[in-house]
Design a protein around this motif. Structure first.
Motif, PDB file in Angstrom:
ATOM      1  N   PRO A 156       0.848  -1.190   0.000  1.00 34.60           N
ATOM      2  CA  PRO A 156       0.000   0.000   0.000  1.00 34.60           C
ATOM      3  C   PRO A 156       0.887   1.244   0.000  1.00 34.60           C
ATOM      4  CG  PRO A 156      -0.826  -1.605   1.571  1.00 34.60           C
ATOM      5  CD  PRO A 156       0.503  -2.128   1.075  1.00 34.60           C
ATOM      6  N   TYR A 157       0.423   2.299  -0.657  1.00 31.69           N
ATOM      7  CA  TYR A 157       1.247   3.468  -0.917  1.00 31.69           C
ATOM      8  C   TYR A 157       2.052   3.962   0.288  1.00 31.69           C
ATOM      9  CZ  TYR A 157       2.276   8.429  -1.381  1.00 31.69           C
ATOM     10  OH  TYR A 157       2.883   9.643  -1.328  1.00 31.69           O
ATOM     11  N   GLU A 158       1.397   4.261   1.372  1.00 30.75           N
ATOM     12  CA  GLU A 158       2.142   4.853   2.494  1.00 30.75           C
ATOM     13  C   GLU A 158       3.099   3.849   3.139  1.00 30.75           C
ATOM     14  OE1 GLU A 158      -0.828   6.667   4.972  1.00 30.75           O
ATOM     15  OE2 GLU A 158      -0.842   8.511   3.771  1.00 30.75           O
ATOM     16  N   GLU A 159       2.754   2.577   3.078  1.00 25.28           N
ATOM     17  CA  GLU A 159       3.679   1.555   3.588  1.00 25.28           C
ATOM     18  C   GLU A 159       4.894   1.450   2.674  1.00 25.28           C
ATOM     19  OE1 GLU A 159       1.909  -2.277   4.406  1.00 25.28           O
ATOM     20  OE2 GLU A 159       0.051  -1.336   5.113  1.00 25.28           O
ATOM     21  N   ALA A 160       4.657   1.575   1.388  1.00 28.08           N
ATOM     22  CA  ALA A 160       5.767   1.517   0.425  1.00 28.08           C
ATOM     23  C   ALA A 160       6.728   2.674   0.667  1.00 28.08           C
ATOM     24  CB  ALA A 160       5.226   1.558  -1.003  1.00 28.08           C
ATOM     25  N   ARG A 161       6.176   3.846   0.938  1.00 30.11           N
ATOM     26  CA  ARG A 161       7.027   5.007   1.205  1.00 30.11           C
ATOM     27  C   ARG A 161       7.864   4.772   2.464  1.00 30.11           C
ATOM     28  NH1 ARG A 161       3.926  10.487   1.553  1.00 30.11           N
ATOM     29  NH2 ARG A 161       3.330   9.657   3.589  1.00 30.11           N
ATOM     30  N   GLU A 162       7.219   4.257   3.494  1.00 31.32           N
ATOM     31  CA  GLU A 162       7.928   3.969   4.741  1.00 31.32           C
ATOM     32  C   GLU A 162       9.029   2.932   4.512  1.00 31.32           C
ATOM     33  OE1 GLU A 162       7.474   5.627   7.403  1.00 31.32           O
ATOM     34  OE2 GLU A 162       8.845   4.502   8.699  1.00 31.32           O
ATOM     35  N   GLU A 163       8.722   1.934   3.707  1.00 33.00           N
ATOM     36  CA  GLU A 163       9.706   0.882   3.403  1.00 33.00           C
ATOM     37  C   GLU A 163      10.970   1.474   2.775  1.00 33.00           C
ATOM     38  OE1 GLU A 163       9.699  -2.361   3.891  1.00 33.00           O
ATOM     39  OE2 GLU A 163      11.230  -3.100   2.491  1.00 33.00           O
ATOM     40  N   GLY A 195      14.456  10.056   2.774  1.00 30.69           N
ATOM     41  CA  GLY A 195      13.348  10.455   3.638  1.00 30.69           C
ATOM     42  C   GLY A 195      12.061  10.359   2.851  1.00 30.69           C
ATOM     43  N   ASP A 196      11.012  10.974   3.353  1.00 34.79           N
ATOM     44  CA  ASP A 196       9.704  10.861   2.696  1.00 34.79           C
ATOM     45  C   ASP A 196       9.726  11.409   1.269  1.00 34.79           C
ATOM     46  OD1 ASP A 196       8.391   9.683   4.857  1.00 34.79           O
ATOM     47  OD2 ASP A 196       7.969  11.623   5.774  1.00 34.79           O
ATOM     48  N   LYS A 197      10.398  12.516   1.052  1.00 32.80           N
ATOM     49  CA  LYS A 197      10.364  13.152  -0.266  1.00 32.80           C
ATOM     50  C   LYS A 197      11.063  12.300  -1.321  1.00 32.80           C
ATOM     51  CE  LYS A 197      11.780  15.728  -3.734  1.00 32.80           C
ATOM     52  NZ  LYS A 197      12.862  15.353  -4.661  1.00 32.80           N
ATOM     53  N   VAL A 198      12.281  11.853  -1.021  1.00 33.83           N
ATOM     54  CA  VAL A 198      12.998  11.012  -1.983  1.00 33.83           C
ATOM     55  C   VAL A 198      12.237   9.705  -2.209  1.00 33.83           C
ATOM     56  CG1 VAL A 198      15.097   9.637  -2.328  1.00 33.83           C
ATOM     57  CG2 VAL A 198      15.260  12.020  -1.603  1.00 33.83           C
ATOM     58  N   ALA A 199      11.663   9.161  -1.149  1.00 28.74           N
ATOM     59  CA  ALA A 199      10.875   7.936  -1.290  1.00 28.74           C
ATOM     60  C   ALA A 199       9.712   8.161  -2.244  1.00 28.74           C
ATOM     61  CB  ALA A 199      10.372   7.476   0.074  1.00 28.74           C
ATOM     62  N   ASN A 253       3.027  18.797   8.826  1.00 28.83           N
ATOM     63  CA  ASN A 253       3.972  17.681   8.727  1.00 28.83           C
ATOM     64  C   ASN A 253       3.784  16.990   7.382  1.00 28.83           C
ATOM     65  OD1 ASN A 253       2.040  15.341   8.927  1.00 28.83           O
ATOM     66  ND2 ASN A 253       1.643  16.287  10.910  1.00 28.83           N
ATOM     67  N   TYR A 254       4.777  16.182   7.020  1.00 27.97           N
ATOM     68  CA  TYR A 254       4.786  15.587   5.673  1.00 27.97           C
ATOM     69  C   TYR A 254       3.594  14.665   5.449  1.00 27.97           C
ATOM     70  CZ  TYR A 254       6.809  13.979   1.266  1.00 27.97           C
ATOM     71  OH  TYR A 254       7.028  13.710  -0.069  1.00 27.97           O
ATOM     72  N   LEU A 255       3.340  13.779   6.385  1.00 29.26           N
ATOM     73  CA  LEU A 255       2.298  12.764   6.189  1.00 29.26           C
ATOM     74  C   LEU A 255       0.938  13.387   5.918  1.00 29.26           C
ATOM     75  CD1 LEU A 255       1.355   9.793   6.265  1.00 29.26           C
ATOM     76  CD2 LEU A 255       0.964  10.100   8.724  1.00 29.26           C
ATOM     77  N   GLU A 256       0.549  14.318   6.762  1.00 30.20           N
ATOM     78  CA  GLU A 256      -0.799  14.883   6.640  1.00 30.20           C
ATOM     79  C   GLU A 256      -0.889  15.867   5.471  1.00 30.20           C
ATOM     80  OE1 GLU A 256      -3.354  13.818   8.124  1.00 30.20           O
ATOM     81  OE2 GLU A 256      -2.336  12.480   9.546  1.00 30.20           O
ATOM     82  N   THR A 257       0.164  16.630   5.249  1.00 30.67           N
ATOM     83  CA  THR A 257       0.157  17.539   4.106  1.00 30.67           C
ATOM     84  C   THR A 257       0.110  16.738   2.813  1.00 30.67           C
ATOM     85  OG1 THR A 257       1.414  19.183   5.355  1.00 30.67           O
ATOM     86  CG2 THR A 257       1.394  19.421   2.958  1.00 30.67           C
ATOM     87  N   SER A 258       0.847  15.637   2.783  1.00 26.00           N
ATOM     88  CA  SER A 258       0.850  14.757   1.620  1.00 26.00           C
ATOM     89  C   SER A 258      -0.562  14.250   1.328  1.00 26.00           C
ATOM     90  CB  SER A 258       1.795  13.579   1.872  1.00 26.00           C
ATOM     91  OG  SER A 258       1.646  12.584   0.872  1.00 26.00           O
ATOM     92  N   ARG A 259      -1.261  13.809   2.365  1.00 27.32           N
ATOM     93  CA  ARG A 259      -2.623  13.308   2.161  1.00 27.32           C
ATOM     94  C   ARG A 259      -3.537  14.404   1.621  1.00 27.32           C
ATOM     95  NH1 ARG A 259      -3.259   9.869   7.823  1.00 27.32           N
ATOM     96  NH2 ARG A 259      -2.174   7.980   7.093  1.00 27.32           N
ATOM     97  N   ALA A 260      -3.370  15.611   2.158  1.00 29.29           N
ATOM     98  CA  ALA A 260      -4.251  16.710   1.761  1.00 29.29           C
ATOM     99  C   ALA A 260      -3.992  17.142   0.320  1.00 29.29           C
ATOM    100  CB  ALA A 260      -4.068  17.885   2.713  1.00 29.29           C
ATOM    101  N   ILE A 261      -2.738  17.290  -0.052  1.00 25.08           N
ATOM    102  CA  ILE A 261      -2.447  17.755  -1.408  1.00 25.08           C
ATOM    103  C   ILE A 261      -2.749  16.644  -2.413  1.00 25.08           C
ATOM    104  CG2 ILE A 261      -0.001  17.093  -1.515  1.00 25.08           C
ATOM    105  CD1 ILE A 261      -1.550  20.342  -2.871  1.00 25.08           C
TER     106      ILE A 261
END
Length: 295
Positions: free
Chosen positions: A207-214, A222-226, A261-269
């Motif tokens: 799943p997308y957010e798990e893939a990013r964390e992986e 970090g989150d951006k490069v991922a 923060n990255y996670l929530e801003t990412s979801r919103a955008i």
DNA sequence: CGCCAGGCCTTAC
DNA sequence: GTAAGGCATGGC
């Protein structure tokens, strides 16, 4: 020698090869006239890369994408340039607001790429706090110094180094090549992949957010490069890398999406950009904001 | 000269 | 979990 021509009018929404390859999403192609990022192409320049050990070059003519290769097939071209993406359907899913409309009109035909995972991972580790042209220069240097040379049509091409080849480099060498503080990140991440501890492809399918964390397990990721690896290599078209340009866009056009923060801003955008193809919107907006005054 | 570029890591709360 | 420094390099 495999060659071919893919008629542009068979591609849903057409293609703008220049925007696709010079928008700062892929760093694995080189423009044969050596003027990449300097000017819009004067004529129909070839773009060259090495994929799976084969030299490949492509160019856009008036009516087709022409390609020549030492061994790659048309299917590889279609995959790398995402020629089967249905751009009209993707535009249809995008939000109808001034910024996105301007960005789309600015580069109609820009397609996302589907680059190989390890080179993409390293390229975007190198990307932090760097301008697009210098990232490209760094990736080109790594290929020249550590990758296999391939002769094709009287020219020498260099593959991006394998994990093993890059893991054999030292931090000092990479600093001498201008990578700065990214040098240890590159060496350590290459070692992780070469040693079999992890591979960026392992994230594919999660799943997308798990893939990013992986992907953030790699050093210098970090989150951006991922998000960049997910979008430009692993086919997660919903990924929206939050870089400096997109953060500016959030502040200026979508202030309600800034959640601190990255996670929530990412979801919103991601929601504001229409969900499943949000990464496509991101890439058009990034390209537009970054280059609109510079050409 | 100072500022910035497709940010991340470490340390301190 | 969040905030602040530090970090290399080159172009403008």
């Amino acid at each position: 020698m495999p060659t071919g021509a893919i008629p542009t009018d068979t591609l849903p929404g057409g293609i703008d090869l220049y925007a696709t390859l010079e928008s700062g999403q892929s760093y694995l192609w080189r423009r044969e006239d050596g003027r990449m990022y300097e000017d819009a192409p004067d004529g129909q320049p070839w773009y060259c890369t090495v994929i799976d050990g084969e030299a490949l070059r492509v160019r856009q003519t008036g009516r087709a994408i022409e390609w020549e290769s030492s061994g790659a097939a048309e299917e590889t071209v279609r995959t790398l340039l995402r020629l089967d993406d249905d751009l009209p359907a993707i535009f249809e899913a995008a939000p109808d607001d001034p910024l996105v409309t301007e960005a789309y009109d600015y580069a109609r035909g820009l397609r996302l790429v589907d680059d190989p995972a390890f080179p993409t991972l390293i390229a975007f580790i190198c990307s932090q706090q760097m301008r697009v042209a210098r990232i490209h220069s760094m990736v080109t240097t790594l290929a020249r110094e550590y990758g296999d040379a391939i002769e094709f049509e009287g020219r020498t091409y260099h593959a991006f180094p394998t994990p093993t080849q890059l893991a054999a480099a030292t931090e000092a060498e990479l600093r001498d090549l201008g990578l700065g503080y990214r040098a240890p990140y590159v060496v350590r991440t290459a070692e992780m992949v070469a040693d079999g501890d992890a591979h960026p492809r392992d994230a594919d399918g999660l799943p997308y957010e798990e893939a990013r964390e992986e992907l953030t397990q790699f050093v210098g990721v970090g989150d951006k490069v991922a998000d960049c690896v997910l979008l430009f290599s692993l086919g997660y078209l919903e990924a929206v890398p939050l870089d400096t340009w997109i953060k500016t866009a959030v502040a200026d056009y979508y202030p309600e999406c800034d959640r601190g923060n990255y996670l929530e801003t990412s979801r919103a955008i991601r929601a504001a950009f229409g969900g499943g193809y949000a990464g496509y919107v991101q890439t058009y907006v990034f390209h537009y904001l970054r280059t609109r005054e510079e050409l």
